[in-house]
Enzyme design. Structure first.
Site, PDB file in Angstrom:
ATOM      1  N   THR A 280       0.867  -1.181   0.000  1.00 36.56           N
ATOM      2  CA  THR A 280       0.000   0.000   0.000  1.00 36.56           C
ATOM      3  C   THR A 280       0.901   1.226   0.000  1.00 36.56           C
ATOM      4  OG1 THR A 280      -1.616  -1.207   1.318  1.00 36.56           O
ATOM      5  CG2 THR A 280      -1.886   1.182   1.191  1.00 36.56           C
TER       6      THR A 280
ATOM      7  N   LYS B  29      -7.950   1.507  -3.075  1.00 33.04           N
ATOM      8  CA  LYS B  29      -7.598   1.111  -1.703  1.00 33.04           C
ATOM      9  C   LYS B  29      -7.671   2.318  -0.749  1.00 33.04           C
ATOM     10  CE  LYS B  29      -5.088  -0.942   1.645  1.00 33.04           C
ATOM     11  NZ  LYS B  29      -5.542  -2.048   2.437  1.00 33.04           N
TER      12      LYS B  29
ATOM     13  N   LYS C 142      -1.290   5.137   8.587  1.00 35.66           N
ATOM     14  CA  LYS C 142      -0.491   5.180   7.358  1.00 35.66           C
ATOM     15  C   LYS C 142      -1.405   5.376   6.138  1.00 35.66           C
ATOM     16  CE  LYS C 142       1.836   2.256   4.073  1.00 35.66           C
ATOM     17  NZ  LYS C 142       2.317   0.946   3.649  1.00 35.66           N
TER      18      LYS C 142
HETATM   19  P1  NAD Z   1       5.740  -6.126   7.384  1.00 34.07           P
HETATM   20  O1  NAD Z   1       6.564  -5.066   7.975  1.00 34.07           O
HETATM   21  O2  NAD Z   1       5.324  -7.289   8.225  1.00 34.07           O
HETATM   22  O3  NAD Z   1       6.478  -6.738   6.082  1.00 34.07           O
HETATM   23  C1  NAD Z   1       7.280  -6.004   5.224  1.00 34.07           C
HETATM   24  C2  NAD Z   1       8.524  -6.837   4.950  1.00 34.07           C
HETATM   25  O4  NAD Z   1       9.360  -6.173   3.982  1.00 34.07           O
HETATM   26  C3  NAD Z   1       9.384  -7.016   6.215  1.00 34.07           C
HETATM   27  O5  NAD Z   1       9.582  -8.395   6.464  1.00 34.07           O
HETATM   28  C4  NAD Z   1      10.691  -6.304   5.868  1.00 34.07           C
HETATM   29  O6  NAD Z   1      11.825  -6.921   6.442  1.00 34.07           O
HETATM   30  C5  NAD Z   1      10.692  -6.443   4.359  1.00 34.07           C
HETATM   31  N1  NAD Z   1      11.569  -5.513   3.647  1.00 34.07           N
HETATM   32  C6  NAD Z   1      11.770  -4.196   3.863  1.00 34.07           C
HETATM   33  N2  NAD Z   1      12.614  -3.696   2.941  1.00 34.07           N
HETATM   34  C7  NAD Z   1      12.951  -4.729   2.122  1.00 34.07           C
HETATM   35  C8  NAD Z   1      13.783  -4.858   0.975  1.00 34.07           C
HETATM   36  N3  NAD Z   1      14.445  -3.821   0.471  1.00 34.07           N
HETATM   37  N4  NAD Z   1      13.873  -6.066   0.382  1.00 34.07           N
HETATM   38  C9  NAD Z   1      13.223  -7.129   0.881  1.00 34.07           C
HETATM   39  N5  NAD Z   1      12.415  -7.073   1.971  1.00 34.07           N
HETATM   40  C10 NAD Z   1      12.299  -5.891   2.580  1.00 34.07           C
HETATM   41  O7  NAD Z   1       4.469  -5.409   6.759  1.00 34.07           O
HETATM   42  P2  NAD Z   1       3.116  -6.088   6.255  1.00 34.07           P
HETATM   43  O8  NAD Z   1       2.083  -6.012   7.340  1.00 34.07           O
HETATM   44  O9  NAD Z   1       3.439  -7.391   5.609  1.00 34.07           O
HETATM   45  O10 NAD Z   1       2.661  -5.010   5.149  1.00 34.07           O
HETATM   46  C11 NAD Z   1       3.258  -4.989   3.863  1.00 34.07           C
HETATM   47  C12 NAD Z   1       2.461  -4.026   3.008  1.00 34.07           C
HETATM   48  O11 NAD Z   1       1.097  -4.470   2.955  1.00 34.07           O
HETATM   49  C13 NAD Z   1       2.431  -2.590   3.543  1.00 34.07           C
HETATM   50  O12 NAD Z   1       2.523  -1.707   2.462  1.00 34.07           O
HETATM   51  C14 NAD Z   1       1.078  -2.521   4.248  1.00 34.07           C
HETATM   52  O13 NAD Z   1       0.570  -1.201   4.283  1.00 34.07           O
HETATM   53  C15 NAD Z   1       0.245  -3.413   3.357  1.00 34.07           C
HETATM   54  N6  NAD Z   1      -0.932  -4.010   4.009  1.00 34.07           N
HETATM   55  C16 NAD Z   1      -0.818  -4.552   5.251  1.00 34.07           C
HETATM   56  C17 NAD Z   1      -1.960  -5.110   5.841  1.00 34.07           C
HETATM   57  C18 NAD Z   1      -1.878  -5.739   7.222  1.00 34.07           C
HETATM   58  O14 NAD Z   1      -2.935  -5.995   7.810  1.00 34.07           O
HETATM   59  N7  NAD Z   1      -0.699  -6.036   7.749  1.00 34.07           N
HETATM   60  C19 NAD Z   1      -3.183  -5.103   5.168  1.00 34.07           C
HETATM   61  C20 NAD Z   1      -3.255  -4.572   3.888  1.00 34.07           C
HETATM   62  C21 NAD Z   1      -2.105  -4.016   3.314  1.00 34.07           C
END
Ligand code: NAD
Length: 311
Positions: free
Chosen positions: A106, A181, A256
């Site tokens: 997102t 979204k 966010k």
């Molecule tokens: P998270 O922090 O659990 O996962 C993100 C991952 O990316 C982490 O494991 C981090 O180590 C990794 N990362 C960061 N930089 C990196 C790089 N350069 N190369 C490889 N890996 C890297 O976050 P999440 O909850 O999985 O959310 C991910 C996305 O999904 C966000 O944009 C969030 O807004 C969106 N989202 C989350 C939810 C939710 O409920 N958690 C729901 C809808 C959308």
């Protein structure tokens, strides 16, 4: 369907970059469906969990991408996506011809468009496909995907998204998946605050939570924030309020997403007073311990401030 579509529709090879709370289970579902997934995350623990779920992990993201028909990214922010694509050496430098870049994070609409343009400038095709449904939906394979990109790209990636989701909607060109979204979550943030305010007012007026719920859930105030995410314990036993506001959807993530909505409102010059106010309310709430709580916990902040004002 082109032969390429048939290939993606059967068992393509995918690279999954970002194996966190969302990306980890999404990648695991692809593996379960027979997709060969190469994965990478900067955090070793995320890689280890992914490995135990059948993802072929590598410490070199370029190695993961070199084998892929589709490169999925699920990263915290737009800057993460753009720098993963282009920082030297970036993912775009390692992909083979015909690869589709699919960002499920997102992020800002303008960042999604910039990421797609970078991929297209490097000779690839790209789409944004943010999700709703949270970690529960990611684990169950029931996410909703909102896709922004050309129809031909949408048709090719649809079978892959069907593995991870229950609903896949083509919203238009690049960036319009993010637009859908952001608009949805602006409605959600505003309506969760509205429902919480109504419960606090009802409590002060001597109305029970259950009585308010029984009326409004069948009246014109009915909405998801009430009937699924009810901010008080009792009326909806599965809502986060019944488990001390364990998310669910954490307030930090709502803050966010409302920040992204505010950016879009500013860019478009839209006079959305409630959207901006909801963004400010959740931004403040997410600075404290509310950050990790479900966003329906905003009711506690409203109740707290109300009693202080009344005293
Ligand atoms: P998270 O922090 O659990 O996962 C993100 C991952 O990316 C982490 O494991 C981090 O180590 C990794 N990362 C960061 N930089 C990196 C790089 N350069 N190369 C490889 N890996 C890297 O976050 P999440 O909850 O999985 O959310 C991910 C996305 O999904 C966000 O944009 C969030 O807004 C969106 N989202 C989350 C939810 C939710 O409920 N958690 C729901 C809808 C959308």
């Amino acid at each position: 369907m082109t032969s390429s579509t048939e290939h993606l529709g059967s068992y393509p090879s995918a690279a999954f970059i970002g194996l966190g709370n969302m990306g980890g289970p999404m990648a695991a579902n692809l593996v379960q469906a027979g997709v060969h997934v190469h994965g990478y995350d900067v955090v070793p623990e995320a890689m280890e969990t992914a490995r135990s779920n059948g993802v072929e992990v590598t410490t070199d993201p370029l190695e993961a991408v070199a084998h892929a028909d589709v490169v999925l990214t699920m990263l915290p922010s737009g800057q993460h996506v753009i720098s993963a694509y282009q920082d030297s050496p970036g993912l775009l430098s390692a992909a083979r011809p015909g690869t589709i870049f699919l960002d499920c994070s997102t992020i800002n609409i303008s960042e999604a468009q910039q990421a797609a343009q970078l991929a297209e400038d490097a000779g690839f095709r790209a789409a944004d496909a943010p999700v709703s449904g949270g970690v529960v939906g990611a684990e169950a394979g029931t996410l909703a995907f909102m896709v922004g990109g050309e129809s031909t790209v949408f048709d090719e990636i649809h079978p892959l998204l069907d593995i991870m989701g229950a609903r896949v909607v083509h919203c238009g060109g690049n960036g319009l998946g993010q637009a859908a979204k952001i608009c949805n979550n602006m409605i959600l943030g505003i309506s969760q605050i509205a429902v919480a305010e109504a419960f606090v007012l009802a409590e002060q007026l001597g109305l029970t939570d259950q009585a308010l719920y029984d009326v409004v859930s069948k009246a014109s105030g009915q909405c998801w924030a009430l009937t699924t995410n009810c901010p008080v314990p009792g009326p909806v036993p599965t809502s986060p309020a019944n488990r001390d506001y364990a998310p669910g959807f954490a307030s930090a993530l709502m803050a966010k997403d409302l920040g992204l909505a505010t950016n879009a409102l500013d860019e478009q010059g839209v006079d959305a007073k409630l959207g901006r106010l909801a963004a400010a309310i959740y931004s403040e709430f997410a600075q404290g311990e509310g950050a990790r709580q479900d966003f329906s916990a905003i009711i506690n902040s409203i109740r707290d401030t109300s009693s202080r004002q009344g005293a």
